[in-house]
Design an enzyme around this catalytic site. Structure first.
Site, PDB file in Angstrom:
ATOM      1  N   LYS A 107       0.812  -1.227   0.000  1.00 20.39           N
ATOM      2  CA  LYS A 107       0.000   0.000   0.000  1.00 20.39           C
ATOM      3  C   LYS A 107       0.847   1.281   0.000  1.00 20.39           C
ATOM      4  O   LYS A 107       0.454   2.285  -0.559  1.00 20.39           O
ATOM      5  CB  LYS A 107      -0.962   0.001   1.178  1.00 20.39           C
ATOM      6  CG  LYS A 107      -2.110  -0.992   0.985  1.00 20.39           C
ATOM      7  CD  LYS A 107      -3.314  -0.635   1.810  1.00 20.39           C
ATOM      8  CE  LYS A 107      -4.502  -1.491   1.419  1.00 20.39           C
ATOM      9  NZ  LYS A 107      -4.332  -2.916   1.833  1.00 20.39           N
ATOM     10  N   GLU A 129      -9.855   7.133   3.564  1.00 20.08           N
ATOM     11  CA  GLU A 129     -10.770   6.210   4.238  1.00 20.08           C
ATOM     12  C   GLU A 129      -9.973   4.961   4.573  1.00 20.08           C
ATOM     13  O   GLU A 129      -8.980   4.672   3.926  1.00 20.08           O
ATOM     14  CB  GLU A 129     -11.931   5.843   3.313  1.00 20.08           C
ATOM     15  CG  GLU A 129     -11.638   4.715   2.319  1.00 20.08           C
ATOM     16  CD  GLU A 129     -10.593   5.045   1.249  1.00 20.08           C
ATOM     17  OE1 GLU A 129     -10.362   6.238   1.004  1.00 20.08           O
ATOM     18  OE2 GLU A 129     -10.008   4.105   0.664  1.00 20.08           O
ATOM     19  N   SER A 396       1.689  -9.819  -1.032  1.00 18.04           N
ATOM     20  CA  SER A 396       1.343  -8.396  -0.887  1.00 18.04           C
ATOM     21  C   SER A 396       1.678  -7.799   0.469  1.00 18.04           C
ATOM     22  O   SER A 396       1.881  -6.586   0.573  1.00 18.04           O
ATOM     23  CB  SER A 396      -0.141  -8.198  -1.182  1.00 18.04           C
ATOM     24  OG  SER A 396      -0.937  -9.043  -0.378  1.00 18.04           O
TER      25      SER A 396
HETATM   26  C1  LIG Z   1      -5.162  -3.981   1.481  1.00 16.74           C
HETATM   27  C2  LIG Z   1      -4.458  -5.219   1.211  1.00 16.74           C
HETATM   28  C3  LIG Z   1      -4.809  -6.062   0.125  1.00 16.74           C
HETATM   29  C4  LIG Z   1      -6.005  -5.829  -0.748  1.00 16.74           C
HETATM   30  O1  LIG Z   1      -5.983  -4.661  -1.497  1.00 16.74           O
HETATM   31  P1  LIG Z   1      -5.701  -4.654  -3.062  1.00 16.74           P
HETATM   32  O2  LIG Z   1      -6.061  -3.281  -3.474  1.00 16.74           O
HETATM   33  O3  LIG Z   1      -6.594  -5.696  -3.684  1.00 16.74           O
HETATM   34  O4  LIG Z   1      -4.284  -4.971  -3.259  1.00 16.74           O
HETATM   35  C5  LIG Z   1      -4.034  -7.186  -0.122  1.00 16.74           C
HETATM   36  N1  LIG Z   1      -2.972  -7.496   0.660  1.00 16.74           N
HETATM   37  C6  LIG Z   1      -2.611  -6.713   1.696  1.00 16.74           C
HETATM   38  C7  LIG Z   1      -1.416  -7.116   2.499  1.00 16.74           C
HETATM   39  C8  LIG Z   1      -3.329  -5.555   2.003  1.00 16.74           C
HETATM   40  O5  LIG Z   1      -2.952  -4.799   3.049  1.00 16.74           O
END
Ligand SMILES: *Cc1c(COP(=O)(O)O)cnc(C)c1O
Length: 415
Positions: A107, A129, A396
């Site tokens: 993020k 948000e 992610s």
């Molecule tokens: C917020 C989040 C997501 C989901 O958001 P996307 O916009 O689909 O990437 C996925 N993995 C993590 C670790 C997150 O914090």
């Protein structure tokens, strides 16, 4: 097709593909656009102009690269999950380690881009948000770094569930505003942030956390996140001698997936797979699989696949991972689905939890529950493929934030 510029890890180069979307009004085929009240059209036009100008400004891009390198710690490594691949007995699984970024997830990439843009536009006040609090924490972090005022809207139900992230945001100097309307969760926080933006357009920049919202947000967030895939385009051949056969990522709003997919769109032999949350199972109705079983409609300023009932009311969603618990999805994914360029599948809570535990035990990496969905699908698919195939999974984020959820599920008293 334009000639490919030389790509260096950590050097995002926007819009280099021969896939030129969205169009000038933010459409990805029949999806996207900007469905907003008239009071916001001026603000969006101003943002669109600023983005058009700075996204091609070498000085702006240098600033962005500098922050990614020195504040976030990019490039994030690509890693061969060799024990897992061996135990699984099929294709080779690789992780793109977004969990190693400062603040622990992808993020931050997007938030830095938008905060730099806010600074260039002379907007000293940032609003955002947040649902689970991850985007709120990333935004508060960058506001501290740049000395910007930060106001985070968060549903009061979410505030109760995510006390630790609320405390984090406060430590970082942000003001957290509880939202008491509707279901007191993410979608209500989003509405409230929009309302704030309308009233304070002069000095305020609204940082959206995923590839959703009205144009130009889906494009802009994708571009800022595309550093993930740009790095992989260089790192995979370095590690394996070629590009992967599959690239995989979990889908909440879809930003980590767009970030790794986008630079691969022109690599026609690379199959792209997005993994949604099937929650307690698609049949149970308790899930967040908007692309798998949703119907196109309009939510939060764009047209896209949505989970809605026969009357067009948004339905309740569920996932064990808060970051995937969203009834919509970025409009570009809707178009990639219809085009058949990307495929979308889903993984249940139980499958994701199993992958979470396996990843901890076999690889020594505690993944975010969101990322565990992508890992779970990769494991399933790998087992059906020969050993020389390569699957690249976007890891992610890290799972420290999910300790409570996992411990509770296991019936352990975490406190
Ligand atoms: C917020 C989040 C997501 C989901 O958001 P996307 O916009 O689909 O990437 C996925 N993995 C993590 C670790 C997150 O914090």
């Amino acid at each position: 097709m334009k000639s490919a510029p030389s790509r260096a890890p950590g050097a995002p180069i926007f819009k280099t593909t021969d896939y030129q979307l969205p169009d000038a009004r933010g459409h990805f085929g029949p999806y996207g656009g900007a469905f907003v009240a008239e009071t916001l059209t001026h603000a969006l036009a101003e943002l669109n102009d600023a983005y058009a100008r700075y996204s091609t400004d070498p000085e702006f891009l240098d600033e962005f690269r500098y922050e990614l390198k020195h504040f976030v710690g990019r490039p994030s490594p690509v890693y061969h999950a060799s024990r897992w691949s061996r135990e699984n007995g099929g294709a080779q699984i690789y992780f793109k380690r977004e969990d190693l970024n400062h603040t622990g997830a992808h993020k931050i990439n997007n938030v830095i881009g938008q905060a730099l843009l806010a600074r260039r536009m002379g907007k000293p006040r940032i609003i955002a948000e947040t649902g689970a609090g991850q985007h709120g924490v990333a935004t508060a972090t960058i506001c501290a770094r740049f000395g910007l005022e930060c106001v985070i809207y968060m549903g009061s139900e979410d505030i109760k569930r995510q006390a630790q992230n609320v405390y984090r945001m406060k430590l970082l100097g942000a003001t957290v505003v509880p939202v008491e309307s509707g279901s007191k969760t993410l979608k209500d926080a989003l509405n409230e942030a929009m309302r704030d933006w309308v009233t304070n357009i002069e000095d305020t920049f609204y940082i959206i956390g995923t590839v959703a919202g009205p144009h130009p947000y889906p494009m802009m967030v994708r571009d800022f996140q595309s550093v993930i895939g740009e790095e992989c385009l260089v790192q995979m051949p370095e590690m394996t001698g070629r590009q992967p056969d599959y690239v995989m990522a979990c889908i909440g709003g879809g930003s980590n997936a767009m970030g790794i997919f986008y630079p691969y769109l022109d690599e026609k032999d690379v199959k792209l797979i997005g993994v949604e949350a099937a929650g307690e199972g698609i049949e149970s109705g308790r899930h967040s699989a908007s692309l798998s079983v949703g119907i196109p409609g309009v939510l939060h300023g764009n047209r896209t696949y949505l989970l809605q009932d026969a009357n067009g009311q948004i339905t309740e969603t569920h996932s064990v991972s808060a970051g995937l618990d969203y009834p919509g999805v970025g409009p570009e994914h809707s178009w990639l689905k219809d085009l058949g360029r990307a495929q979308y599948v889903s993984i249940t809570d139980d499958e994701a939890l199993q992958a979470f535990h396996d990843c901890c035990r076999i690889e020594g990496i505690i993944p975010a529950l969101e990322s565990a969905h992508a890992i779970a699908y990769a494991t399933k698919l790998a087992a059906t493929l020969p050993k020389d195939q390569i699957i690249l999974v976007n890891l992610s984020g890290r799972g420290d934030k999910d300790m409570h959820t996992v411990a509770e599920r296991m019936g352990l008293d975490f406190s």
